[in-house]
Structure formats: structure tokens, C-alpha cells
Design a protein around this motif. Structure first.
Motif, short mmCIF file in Angstrom:
data_model
loop_
_atom_site.label_atom_id
_atom_site.label_comp_id
_atom_site.label_asym_id
_atom_site.label_seq_id
_atom_site.Cartn_x
_atom_site.Cartn_y
_atom_site.Cartn_z
N LEU A 70 0.82 -1.20 0.00
CA LEU A 70 0.00 0.00 0.00
C LEU A 70 0.86 1.25 0.00
O LEU A 70 1.99 1.25 0.50
CB LEU A 70 -0.92 0.02 1.23
N THR A 71 0.33 2.33 -0.55
CA THR A 71 0.95 3.65 -0.42
C THR A 71 0.26 4.33 0.75
O THR A 71 -0.84 4.88 0.60
CB THR A 71 0.79 4.47 -1.71
N PRO A 72 0.86 4.29 1.94
CA PRO A 72 0.13 4.65 3.15
C PRO A 72 0.00 6.16 3.35
O PRO A 72 0.79 6.95 2.82
CB PRO A 72 1.01 4.05 4.26
N VAL A 73 -1.02 6.55 4.10
CA VAL A 73 -1.09 7.91 4.63
C VAL A 73 -0.26 7.91 5.92
O VAL A 73 -0.51 7.11 6.83
CB VAL A 73 -2.54 8.32 4.94
N LEU A 74 0.75 8.76 5.99
CA LEU A 74 1.63 8.77 7.14
C LEU A 74 0.87 9.13 8.41
O LEU A 74 -0.09 9.92 8.38
CB LEU A 74 2.78 9.75 6.93
N ALA A 75 1.29 8.56 9.53
CA ALA A 75 0.63 8.85 10.80
C ALA A 75 0.71 10.32 11.14
O ALA A 75 -0.24 10.91 11.68
CB ALA A 75 1.28 8.01 11.91
N ALA A 76 1.86 10.96 10.83
CA ALA A 76 2.00 12.39 11.10
C ALA A 76 1.00 13.19 10.28
O ALA A 76 0.44 14.20 10.75
CB ALA A 76 3.43 12.84 10.78
N VAL A 77 0.75 12.76 9.06
CA VAL A 77 -0.22 13.44 8.20
C VAL A 77 -1.63 13.28 8.77
O VAL A 77 -2.41 14.24 8.83
CB VAL A 77 -0.15 12.89 6.76
N LYS A 78 -1.97 12.07 9.20
CA LYS A 78 -3.29 11.83 9.79
C LYS A 78 -3.53 12.73 11.00
O LYS A 78 -4.61 13.33 11.16
CB LYS A 78 -3.41 10.36 10.20
N ARG A 79 -2.52 12.82 11.87
CA ARG A 79 -2.68 13.65 13.07
C ARG A 79 -2.78 15.13 12.71
O ARG A 79 -3.58 15.87 13.30
CB ARG A 79 -1.51 13.41 14.02
N ALA A 80 -1.97 15.55 11.74
CA ALA A 80 -2.03 16.95 11.32
C ALA A 80 -3.40 17.27 10.72
O ALA A 80 -3.97 18.34 10.99
CB ALA A 80 -0.93 17.24 10.31
N GLU A 81 -3.94 16.35 9.92
CA GLU A 81 -5.25 16.57 9.33
C GLU A 81 -6.33 16.66 10.39
O GLU A 81 -7.27 17.47 10.29
CB GLU A 81 -5.56 15.46 8.33
N GLN A 82 -6.22 15.85 11.43
CA GLN A 82 -7.20 15.90 12.51
C GLN A 82 -7.14 17.24 13.23
O GLN A 82 -8.18 17.84 13.55
CB GLN A 82 -6.95 14.76 13.50
N GLN A 83 -5.93 17.72 13.46
CA GLN A 83 -5.77 19.02 14.11
C GLN A 83 -6.34 20.13 13.23
O GLN A 83 -7.00 21.06 13.73
CB GLN A 83 -4.30 19.28 14.42
N LEU A 84 -6.10 20.06 11.92
CA LEU A 84 -6.63 21.08 11.02
C LEU A 84 -8.15 21.04 10.99
O LEU A 84 -8.81 22.08 10.94
CB LEU A 84 -6.08 20.86 9.61
N ASP A 138 10.78 10.23 11.71
CA ASP A 138 10.93 8.78 11.93
C ASP A 138 10.29 7.99 10.78
O ASP A 138 10.83 6.96 10.35
CB ASP A 138 10.28 8.38 13.26
N GLU A 139 9.15 8.46 10.31
CA GLU A 139 8.48 7.76 9.21
C GLU A 139 9.28 7.86 7.91
O GLU A 139 9.35 6.91 7.14
CB GLU A 139 7.07 8.33 9.02
N VAL A 140 9.89 9.02 7.67
CA VAL A 140 10.75 9.16 6.49
C VAL A 140 11.93 8.20 6.59
O VAL A 140 12.31 7.55 5.61
CB VAL A 140 11.24 10.62 6.34
N GLN A 141 12.51 8.10 7.78
CA GLN A 141 13.63 7.18 7.97
C GLN A 141 13.20 5.73 7.71
O GLN A 141 13.95 4.95 7.10
CB GLN A 141 14.19 7.30 9.38
N THR A 142 12.00 5.37 8.14
CA THR A 142 11.49 4.01 7.90
C THR A 142 11.36 3.75 6.41
O THR A 142 11.76 2.68 5.92
CB THR A 142 10.13 3.83 8.59
N MET A 143 10.82 4.71 5.67
CA MET A 143 10.68 4.53 4.22
C MET A 143 12.05 4.42 3.55
O MET A 143 12.26 3.57 2.68
CB MET A 143 9.87 5.70 3.62
N ARG A 144 12.96 5.30 3.95
CA ARG A 144 14.31 5.27 3.37
C ARG A 144 15.00 3.94 3.65
O ARG A 144 15.62 3.35 2.75
CB ARG A 144 15.13 6.43 3.93
#
Length: 380
Positions: free
Chosen positions: A26-40, A292-298
Motif C-alpha cells: 500500500l501507499t500509506p497515509v503517514l501517521a503524522a499526516v493523519k494527526r495533522a489533518e485531525q488538528q486542522l 521517523d516515518e521518512v527514515q522508515t521509508m528510506r
């Protein structure tokens, strides 16, 4: 993509589309993105237009991420970002700027380069040329590149890939970059650095090394930045054209032209992706999670590269394809010929671009042996 979709083989491989895929395919939605979207969702009060240069906080934070927190250009107000619809939008805006504000300058692209580079700049009316990058032996040819750069007309524009060269995966070393910089200085060339994969090469800070070197040593340059890969915001189309100018006054002049050009291209840029990025980069907790998520992908991409070479060793092909482990980023110039690529498609349902470019980030780690067997089947 169409041929892949029509293929009924349940064991088919999609190594063509340039998106990151996780272990589940899957091409995932990053957890940081999900949290940022919730805050927005909870905080955002309006959906009115953003200004011509986009979200101010986004531009400032992204420029700081690219140039570094301690960049003297930021302290001197010599750098600024114009938000664009993706990195492709930044490239198009740069082309319009060069065509209308710096007429007569040709642009030089690496051979090979991302095909859209060619169509964008030719489409706006620029004279497009090429400098050697990867030779017939599928190896980086720095000497040929430098020899060509020495012949480029003074003042022309040279497009460089900051890291994770697309489509080859071959990056310049620090020593190579310094040699390129020397030629750029002497020939008074204008660098346009495409920075689409920050964090996918060696790290968020490490991948910005060449951009910051050029920014420190040159009075002017352009940088196109993309948030598609490192934030996983592919469909949100979030990017920026960053201008580094010799003075604050010159920066204001350039930005006024960019705002006018952008107005005729897309009026104002889409906000959601930029708001997400600004929320992440401006919130320490989210920024740490995202890094951390970028590091995991890399790390996953690097492991896939090494794993494929190891799987090919069983067939005595590790020497031929060993450079796959040395390349950086999502893409690899595998060295497979168009005929071999065609056979892979027809006999094994392995899909990649006909020139042998494969999206390593799309490989299923559990099927590396199966892929290696298919490659061996067409290379014997």
C-alpha cells in the motif's frame, strides 16, 4: 499502467508507477499526516483563498527545511518560496519565469532525466539541451558531464538533481558536486536544482548538502521542492519554487514576477497539502514523528536494493546488477535492455519502463527471489 491493469496474472509486478509502497503493498497515509489533518479539522476556520505565494507558514518552514535553520540567506531575507501544485508545478513555474524574465537562456538537462523535464521546458518555449550523466555502461560518467558543462554558453541554466536522481538512482559524490560548482561559478551558469526526494537518499539533512553548498557559494539559484514522496502527499499536489537571490531587493523583484506568472497558471495554489506540511513542520511532536516515518521509508528502500542484489547472486548476476545497491532513492536504472524489459513483461508479468527504469520502492520484499528468477530468465 494500462498493460499492467489488463494483465490477469495474480503474480504480476508493478515496478513502473513512481510511488512508495509499504510491506503490505500500500501507499500509506503517514501517521503524522493523519494527526495533522485531525488538528486542522478541529482548528481551521476558513476555506478562503490563500495568497499568490501560498501559505506563508508553509513557505517559510519548507524553505528552512531545504536551506537549513542557520542559513545566512534566511537571515538576510535572500530566499523565499512560492507554493505550487506539486514539484511539477514548481518546474512549470520556473520554466515560465526563465522564458519571460530571462529570455535567450537555454536549459541543460541530464541525459537521461525525468521525461517531464523535457516536455515542460520545451513546452514553454525554452531551448533544451542535454549533458551526459550515465554512460552506455550504465555507470555515472562525471568526466563526460564536466567536459560538457565547460562548453555550456555563459549564463545558461543547468538543471541538477539534488539527490535520488530520477530515473537512474546514481548521485554525485560531495567531491563531484564541488567540481560541478566550480564550473557553474566560472561559466556563470544559473543552477536549477530539482529537490523532489529530500529524505529518501541518506537523510533529511544529508540530502540537502548540495543545495546548501550551492546556496552558500552562489549569488542566485532556483530550487524546486516536492512534498509528494517524503510526506506521502501525492494527490494533494504540494510543492514550491524556492528562489535564492543576491539581495533582498532582487528577491522581491523576482517574487513579484512569480506571483504574476502563477496567477495566469493556477490563480492561487491548493491549500490542504501545504497546511498539513506546515502543521507537521511547525509542531515539534509531529515533526519528530514524521522524520521517523521518512527514515522508515528510506531504510525499507535501501533494504530492498540490497535484497534484490543478494537474490540475484544465486544466478551469478550480482556483479552485473551490483550497482542497484549503490544507487539512491526510489528509482533504479537497472541496465536491462528494452528487449529484456519486454520479455519480462510477456513471460513473467514484470512491468517497468522500457528503458529499464524500475521503481525499487514498489517491490514486495517477500518476492525478491521470484523477481530475481524472472530477471535471470531473460538475462541468460
Amino acid at each position: 499502467m494500462d498493460a499492467y491493469a489488463r494483465d490477469g496474472n495474480p503474480r504480476k509486478f508493478d515496478l513502473g508507477v513512481g510511488v512508495y509502497k509499504d510491506a503490505q503493498g500500500l501507499t500509506p497515509v503517514l501517521a503524522a499526516v493523519k494527526r495533522a489533518e485531525q488538528q486542522l479539522l478541529e482548528q481551521q476556520l476558513s476555506k478562503t483563498y490563500v495568497n499568490g505565494h501560498g501559505d506563508v507558514a508553509y513557505g517559510q518552514l519548507l524553505t528552512r527545511m531545504v536551506l537549513g535553520d542557520d542559513s545566512p540567506l534566511l537571515a538576510a531575507s535572500r530566499a523565499g518560496a512560492t507554493q505550487t501544485p506539486g514539484g511539477t508545478g514548481a518546474l512549470r513555474l520556473s520554466g515560465e519565469f526563465l522564458r519571460h524574465c530571462l529570455p535567450g537562456r537555454g536549459i541543460w538537462l541530464s541525459d537521461p532525466t525525468w521525461p517531464i523535464h523535457e516536455s515542460i521546458y520545451a513546452g514553454v518555449g525554452l531551448e533544451v539541451h542535454h549533458y551526459p550523466y550515465v554512460g552506455a555502461d550504465n555507470r555515472l560518467n562525471v568526466e563526460a558531464m564536466l567536459a560538457c558543462l565547460e562548453q555550456i554558453p555563459q549564463g545558461d541554466v543547468i538543471l541538477l538533481h539534488a539527490c535520488c536522481h530520477n530515473p537512474t538512482g546514481f548521485d554525485l559524490s560531495h567531491a563531484d558536486w564541488r567540481r560541478v560548482l566550480d564550473v557553474v561559478k566560472r561559466r556563470e551558469l544559473l543552477p536549477l536544482i530539482d529537490f523532489a526526494y529530500q529524505g529518501f537518499g541518506d537523510g533529511l539533512e544529508e540530502d540537502a548538502w548540495a543545495v546548501r553548498l550551492f546556496a552558500d557559494q552562489l549569488p542566485e539559484m532556483l530550487v524546486t521542492s516536492s512534498c509528494s514522496k517524503n510526506f506521502g502527499l501525492y494527490r494533494e499536489r504540494t510543492g514550491a519554487l524556492i528562489v535564492c537571490a543576491s539581495t533582498e531587493s532582487k528577491l522581491l523583484d523576482v517574487r513579484s514576477q512569480l506571483a504574476s506568472l502563477a496567477r495566469n497558471l493556477w490563480s492561487t495554489p491548493p491549500d490542504h497539502g501545504a497546511a498539513v506540511v506546515a502543521q507537521i513542520l511547525g509542531t515539534p511532536e509531529l515533526k519528530s514523528l514524521w522524520a521517523d516515518e521518512v527514515q522508515t521509508m528510506r531504510s525499507r528502500i535501501a533494504q530492498l536494493r540490497r535484497g534484490l542484489v543478494e537474490a540475484l547472486e544465486r544466478y551469478g548476476l550480482d556483479h552485473r546488477f551490483g550497482y542497484i545497491a549503490e544507487q539512491r532513492g526510489m528509482f533504479s536504472y537497472t541496465g536491462l535492455t528494452p528487449s529484456e524489459v519486454q520479455q519480462l513483461r510477456e513471460r513473467y508479468s514484470v512491468y517497468m519502463v522500457s528503458n529499464g527504469r524500475a521503481n525499487v520502492a514498489g517491490i514486495d520484499a517477500s518476492r525478491l527471489d521470484e523477481l530475481a528468477a524472472a530477471i535471470a530468465g531473460v538475462c541468460r
